[in-house]
Design an enzyme around this catalytic site. Sequence first.
Site, PDB file in Angstrom:
ATOM      1  N   CYS A 204      74.185  93.322  33.571  1.00  0.00           N
ATOM      2  CA  CYS A 204      73.134  93.918  33.243  1.00  0.00           C
ATOM      3  C   CYS A 204      73.119  93.364  31.425  1.00  0.00           C
ATOM      4  O   CYS A 204      74.149  94.125  31.570  1.00  0.00           O
ATOM      5  CB  CYS A 204      73.272  94.811  33.516  1.00  0.00           C
ATOM      6  SG  CYS A 204      71.612  95.964  32.657  1.00  0.00           S
TER       7      CYS A 204
ATOM      8  N   CYS B 136      64.439  94.284  29.857  1.00  0.00           N
ATOM      9  CA  CYS B 136      65.930  93.001  30.356  1.00  0.00           C
ATOM     10  C   CYS B 136      66.465  92.608  29.623  1.00  0.00           C
ATOM     11  O   CYS B 136      65.896  91.214  28.971  1.00  0.00           O
ATOM     12  CB  CYS B 136      65.348  92.731  31.903  1.00  0.00           C
ATOM     13  SG  CYS B 136      66.934  92.012  32.444  1.00  0.00           S
TER      14      CYS B 136
END
Length: 258
Positions: free
Chosen positions: A74, A197
């Site tokens: 991530c 993101c």
Amino acid sequence: MDLEFYKYQGTGNDFIMVDNRSKTFPKNKTDIIAKLCNRNFGIGADGLILLEEDIDTDFKMVYYNSDGNESTMCGNGGRCIVAFAHKLGLFETNTTFIAIDGLHHASIANNIVSLQMIDVNNVKIFDNYVFTNTGSPHHVQLVNDLSEYDVFSNGRKIRNEIYGTEGSNVNFVEQVNSNTFRVRTYERGVEDETLACGTGVTAVAIAMHATKKTDNASITLPVEGGELEVSFEEKNSTYTNVFLTGPATFVFEGKINI
């Protein structure tokens, strides 16, 4: 047990941070992680991140999606754990840490974190989308009128119908100018649109360069929660020195019984 936690956000992508150097967090209990991330019954977050000790680097990052399952890299979470490690005094300006996709270098200055992502040498170009892996799998697709686009419904359909059980994150993109691309992302594991993101905008920047939508090596990417920047070097269709840069902000800390 009472769990001490810290809440961080990077362009609206929010994470629960736990200092797990004592190795006391119940990592195998996905229901506890999912409950902590639940916005109605827990702290609320897109994911939970454990900071653990590592022999060769400053720390180790272990990332869980909000569904409670350990996941792939991530990017915004990586930037936030750098800010967290800095708060804990583990380094001053520059750091290295290990994550599920390998070694990462990063630096922090005035709450802006620059994180080196993995090299990318496999960009698959299809008729109306691009697929690549920037630490997590990403589908990248240009659309018109991104502000009004149904990211949730279309993202969920693509995530399931094209990519099946394993799934993929799905990024919808609108070009603003020669080096600026707006991005909205449907994230697997969260199973919803998130405000940003990190691995997603990294994939978008590389995809736009690979498909010759831009010849810039530094790309600005407005997202729903702010703005990120991705820079890279490209030679023979391989992308190296890929850096994701943007704010990573401490929100609050507390204790919760689990």
